[in-house]
Design an enzyme around this catalytic site. Structure first.
Site, short mmCIF file in Angstrom:
data_model
loop_
_atom_site.label_atom_id
_atom_site.label_comp_id
_atom_site.label_asym_id
_atom_site.label_seq_id
_atom_site.Cartn_x
_atom_site.Cartn_y
_atom_site.Cartn_z
N LYS A 1 0.81 -1.21 0.04
CA LYS A 1 0.14 -0.01 0.16
C LYS A 1 0.94 1.26 0.00
O LYS A 1 0.55 2.16 -0.92
CB LYS A 1 -0.93 -0.05 1.19
N ASN A 2 1.72 1.08 0.91
CA ASN A 2 2.76 2.66 0.98
C ASN A 2 3.58 2.76 -0.10
O ASN A 2 4.08 3.75 -0.27
CB ASN A 2 3.37 2.59 2.38
N ARG B 1 -4.54 10.74 4.59
CA ARG B 1 -3.35 12.09 4.52
C ARG B 1 -2.43 11.92 3.48
O ARG B 1 -1.59 12.68 2.99
CB ARG B 1 -2.98 12.36 6.01
N CYS C 1 -4.29 12.89 13.21
CA CYS C 1 -4.99 11.65 13.07
C CYS C 1 -4.73 10.68 14.25
O CYS C 1 -4.03 11.18 15.07
CB CYS C 1 -4.35 11.02 11.69
N ARG D 1 1.42 14.62 13.14
CA ARG D 1 1.77 14.60 11.64
C ARG D 1 1.85 15.65 10.86
O ARG D 1 0.99 16.09 9.91
CB ARG D 1 0.94 13.35 11.11
N ASP E 1 5.06 0.74 12.04
CA ASP E 1 3.82 0.17 11.68
C ASP E 1 3.63 -1.30 11.84
O ASP E 1 2.39 -1.94 11.56
CB ASP E 1 3.78 0.34 9.74
N ARG F 1 -8.63 -0.60 5.15
CA ARG F 1 -7.82 0.53 4.72
C ARG F 1 -6.50 -0.23 4.07
O ARG F 1 -5.99 0.51 2.95
CB ARG F 1 -7.46 1.52 5.54
N1 EPU Z 1 7.38 14.50 10.46
C1 EPU Z 1 7.75 15.91 10.88
N2 EPU Z 1 7.52 16.85 9.53
C2 EPU Z 1 7.01 16.52 8.47
C3 EPU Z 1 6.72 15.27 8.17
C4 EPU Z 1 7.01 14.17 9.18
O1 EPU Z 1 8.01 16.34 11.97
O2 EPU Z 1 7.02 17.28 7.70
C5 EPU Z 1 7.58 13.77 11.43
C6 EPU Z 1 6.34 12.77 11.88
O3 EPU Z 1 5.39 13.54 12.69
C7 EPU Z 1 6.78 11.60 12.27
C8 EPU Z 1 8.13 11.29 11.45
O4 EPU Z 1 8.54 12.52 10.87
O5 EPU Z 1 7.14 11.72 13.73
C9 EPU Z 1 7.99 10.37 10.43
O6 EPU Z 1 6.90 10.49 9.78
P1 EPU Z 1 6.82 10.29 8.16
O7 EPU Z 1 6.79 11.64 7.44
O8 EPU Z 1 7.85 9.39 7.72
O9 EPU Z 1 5.53 9.37 7.85
P2 EPU Z 1 4.54 9.77 6.91
O10 EPU Z 1 5.45 9.55 5.26
O11 EPU Z 1 3.47 10.64 6.77
C10 EPU Z 1 4.43 7.08 6.23
C11 EPU Z 1 3.42 5.89 6.12
C12 EPU Z 1 2.96 5.68 7.45
C13 EPU Z 1 4.27 5.17 8.35
C14 EPU Z 1 5.31 6.35 8.34
C15 EPU Z 1 6.56 6.11 9.14
C16 EPU Z 1 2.65 6.22 3.96
C17 EPU Z 1 1.27 6.23 3.34
N3 EPU Z 1 2.50 6.15 5.59
O12 EPU Z 1 3.79 8.05 6.54
O13 EPU Z 1 2.22 4.51 7.43
O14 EPU Z 1 3.69 5.12 9.71
O15 EPU Z 1 5.68 6.71 6.89
O16 EPU Z 1 7.12 4.92 8.57
O17 EPU Z 1 3.27 5.84 3.48
C18 EPU Z 1 0.51 3.07 8.00
O18 EPU Z 1 0.49 2.51 6.76
O19 EPU Z 1 -0.30 2.50 8.80
C19 EPU Z 1 1.11 4.29 8.33
C20 EPU Z 1 0.68 5.24 9.11
#
Ligand code: EPU
Length: 425
Positions: A22-23, A93, A117, A122, A309, A401
């Site tokens: 998915k991701n 998101r 969320c 996030r 995850d 999801r």
């Molecule tokens: N963060 C910031 N600023 C930003 C972006 C992120 O401070 O601009 C922080 C976040 O709050 C968090 C950390 O950096 O503490 C890592 O977040 P990341 O941006 O890597 O998360 P994401 O890209 O929004 C993806 C996956 C998540 C998974 C995370 C971490 C997808 C669609 N989502 O989210 O997957 O937990 O990376 O590996 O790829 C799930 O599949 O259940 C899921 C939540």
């Protein structure tokens, strides 16, 4: 709203295949927007999140079709309306990852700012910082991020680390913008997750020039246009890890096909510490529970560390270990909605800040529980397989999801799960 009735305890045995990730699929679907024409993606799972993203892409003006062979065709010949509306972004998101490709292709994009969320705040500050450094002008209006680059984007050296390390979708967004920027971009502290590497490989298959793939330093040499692609997404390592935890927790032995254990070394390492045998064979592995579940400590970290995850699912597993374990969450310090629900099933858990002390119990006891987010729901389902009695998991739309027909696939290897309509809202 559907519920699961899960009869336990069961012992899982047999073979299950892992679906496409998915991701990896979501940002790769966004990447197809960079190239005019029809791209075809193979292995994109049939999931609620994918349907939401399909809707998002269609309302940009790009038809999306699930072909008879299961591949997903996206026709990005024209983009009429580079907008990610609130109604869609609030459902998922990950919609935010259209920012980079649409900015690069259209020179302007509006995306509703994602809110918090169930797993935490996030923010997207790092996404915006990276795009600004590529020359975008960005402002916020009525809850929308408006990004513009009328003269095009320009390569830059960008440090993309934040307080919790790298960002997966932030790296994806900046990389997708940079492939069409003038000159060279370096992203330092880039996310190294296999899903980010898969996106980079897909971009290169579209003609992009990304190197350093899988490392924290990505180098991107911008080009003037990309071409459509046919691309197969990688298998879902989180789904694989969920099946592994389920096999271990039920004292079972399961062969997991399409499972890239090379991408899961931290997970395999923890399983072996817990006394579980993991043997790699062909394109999969066999996971067999040991005599007893040995307690182990787990700390989530960016890749190649243990994935956040899988934190909830492994907490469920450790809840039945023979002793005390500590689970520390370093990516989303508030991602603990499953703790109270697992406690309702007789797990002995104590939350201390961003850590949970897990005192193993001999048995879990079935109870009605509430799914709160995708991975928390997966933890409740696998706890239900091992618990004595009938566990009712409410709000299973959360699990739909991210896991395709999970109950049917688990039932084929010995689970007793029925899906019913209704349940607590
Ligand atoms: N963060 C910031 N600023 C930003 C972006 C992120 O401070 O601009 C922080 C976040 O709050 C968090 C950390 O950096 O503490 C890592 O977040 P990341 O941006 O890597 O998360 P994401 O890209 O929004 C993806 C996956 C998540 C998974 C995370 C971490 C997808 C669609 N989502 O989210 O997957 O937990 O990376 O590996 O790829 C799930 O599949 O259940 C899921 C939540």
């Amino acid at each position: 709203m559907d519920v699961f009735q899960i009869e336990g305890p069961v012992r899982l045995r047999g073979h299950v295949d892992v679906n496409g990730s998915k991701n990896a699929s979501l940002p790769i679907m966004a990447a197809t927007l960079l190239a005019p024409g029809r791209s075809t993606l193979i292995g994109v799972p049939v999931l609620a999140d994918i349907s939401v993203f399909k809707k998002l892409i269609e309302q940009l003006g790009c038809p999306v079709e699930r072909q008879e062979d299961g591949a997903l065709a996206i026709d990005a010949t024209k983009i009429d309306n580079p907008v990610g509306p609130y109604d869609i972004v609030r459902q998922m998101r990950a919609s935010v990852c259209i920012l980079g490709p649409l900015l690069a292709r259209c020179g302007r994009v509006e995306v509703s700012m994602p809110g918090g969320c169930a797993i935490g705040d996030r923010p997207i500050d790092l996404h915006l910082l990276g795009l600004r450094q590529l020359g975008a002008q960005i402002h916020l209006k009525a809850g929308y991020v408006i990004a513009e680059a009328p003269q095009g984007l320009k390569g830059a050296s960008i440090f993309l680390g934040g307080p919790f390390g790298s960002t997966v979708l932030g790296t994806a967004n900046v990389m997708m913008a940079a492939v069409l920027a003038k000159g060279r971009t370096i992203i330092e502290s880039a996310a190294c997750e296999p899903e980010v590497a898969d996106l980079a490989h897909c971009l290169n298959a579209m003609g992009a020039r990304v190197s350093g793939i899988g490392s924290p330093r990505l180098t991107i040499d911008g080009i003037s246009h990309l071409h459509p692609v046919q691309y197969r997404v990688i298998p879902d390592r989180i789904e694989a890890g969920t099946f592994m935890a389920a096999a271990a927790m039920t004292g079972g032995e399961v062969h997991i096909g399409h499972c890239r254990t090379d991408d899961m070394m931290a997970v395999v390492d923890r399983l072996r510490n817990i006394g579980v045998t993991v043997e790699t064979n062909g394109d999969g592995c066999t996971v067999a529970a040991g005599e007893r579940l040995v307690p182990a400590d787990i700390t989530t970290q960016p890749y190649p560390g243990f994935p956040t995850d899988l934190q909830a699912q492994f907490m469920a597993l450790l809840a039945m270990a023979d002793g005390n374990s500590v689970v520390v969450e370093k990516i989303f310090p508030d991602r603990f909605m499953h703790v109270a629900e697992l406690t309702r099933m007789a797990a002995n858990l104590r939350k201390e800040g961003s850590a949970v002390l897990v005192a193993g119990v001999k048995r879990l006891i079935a109870a009605p529980v509430m799914a709160s987010d995708l991975r928390a729901s997966a933890a409740l389902v696998i706890a239900g397989l091992a618990a004595e009695g009938t566990t009712t998991v409410n709000r299973v739309y959360h699990i739909d999801r991210g896991y395709e027909r999970i109950e049917e696939r688990l039932n084929r290897i010995g689970a007793k799960i029925t899906r019913e309509e209704g349940g607590t809202v």
